[in-house]
Design an enzyme around this catalytic site. Structure first.
Site, short mmCIF file in Angstrom:
data_model
loop_
_atom_site.label_atom_id
_atom_site.label_comp_id
_atom_site.label_asym_id
_atom_site.label_seq_id
_atom_site.Cartn_x
_atom_site.Cartn_y
_atom_site.Cartn_z
N THR A 1 -1.72 -2.12 4.73
CA THR A 1 -2.87 -1.98 5.62
C THR A 1 -3.72 -3.22 5.39
O THR A 1 -4.23 -3.42 4.29
CB THR A 1 -3.68 -0.70 5.33
OG1 THR A 1 -4.01 -0.67 3.94
CG2 THR A 1 -2.90 0.54 5.69
N HIS A 5 -7.58 -10.83 6.12
CA HIS A 5 -6.24 -11.36 6.38
C HIS A 5 -6.15 -12.12 7.70
O HIS A 5 -5.05 -12.39 8.18
CB HIS A 5 -5.21 -10.23 6.31
CG HIS A 5 -5.15 -9.58 4.97
ND1 HIS A 5 -4.36 -10.04 3.95
CD2 HIS A 5 -5.85 -8.54 4.46
CE1 HIS A 5 -4.54 -9.28 2.87
NE2 HIS A 5 -5.44 -8.37 3.16
N ASP A 54 0.05 -13.68 1.78
CA ASP A 54 0.72 -12.64 2.57
C ASP A 54 2.10 -13.12 3.03
O ASP A 54 3.09 -12.39 2.90
CB ASP A 54 -0.11 -12.26 3.80
CG ASP A 54 -1.42 -11.57 3.46
OD1 ASP A 54 -1.54 -11.05 2.33
OD2 ASP A 54 -2.31 -11.55 4.33
N ASP A 109 0.83 -1.20 0.00
CA ASP A 109 0.00 0.00 0.00
C ASP A 109 0.86 1.26 0.00
O ASP A 109 0.52 2.25 -0.64
CB ASP A 109 -0.93 0.00 1.21
CG ASP A 109 -1.89 -1.18 1.16
OD1 ASP A 109 -2.53 -1.37 0.11
OD2 ASP A 109 -2.01 -1.90 2.16
#
Length: 156
Positions: free
Chosen positions: A63, A69, A97, A51
């Site tokens: 974020t 997430h 992630d 981001d």
């Protein structure tokens, strides 16, 4: 339980969920700007499309929405319908992630995750507290970390 929408309607609804310029991103951008930091947004050339990218300190900031997430906080709740579908989808997000963070670190970037619960909701951090944590991490050049309602912690 079956979805109440047909596939086309569900697809349209999912596409409408913002992926950039969200309220939490705007709040964080305002705080970073207030600190006088120069940053780039949504850099597609980096793994995970961070981001915010602060080149001067070789760090990136994500974020993360607590639901999407799978953050272990009061904002995350497993949906009562289509539970298996959602857990699989969110699990894939978490795995992606991890992969993106690992790749960024291999490229020499420090990674900060700022969780949605730190930016909005009944337990959110004040602008002052959040600014202090951001400055502490960005300027301190420490290891990759995350910020939530409890403050700043190293990434596990």
């Amino acid at each position: 339980m079956a979805d109440v929408h047909d596939k086309a309607t569900r697809s349209k609804n999912m596409r409408a969920i913002a992926t950039r310029d969200t309220a939490i991103e705007k709040r964080l951008a305002s705080l970073l700007t207030g600190q006088g930091l120069a940053f780039r947004v949504q850099d597609a050339s980096l793994p995970g499309r961070p981001d915010f990218v602060v080149d001067e300190y070789r760090c990136v900031i994500f974020t993360h929405g607590c639901f999407w997430h799978h953050h272990h906080c009061y904002l995350f709740k497993v949906p009562a319908t289509r539970t298996e579908f959602w857990l699989e989808k969110i699990g894939k997000n978490v795995e992606r992630d991890r992969r993106d963070i690992s790749r960024l670190q291999e490229l020499g970037w420090r990674v900060l995750i700022v969780w949605e619960c730190a930016l909005r909701g009944r337990e959110k951090l004040t602008d002052e507290a959040l600014t202090e944590r951001l400055e502490e991490w960005i300027c301190g050049e420490g290891a990759s970390a995350q910020i939530d309602t409890q403050g700043i912690h190293l990434l596990a």
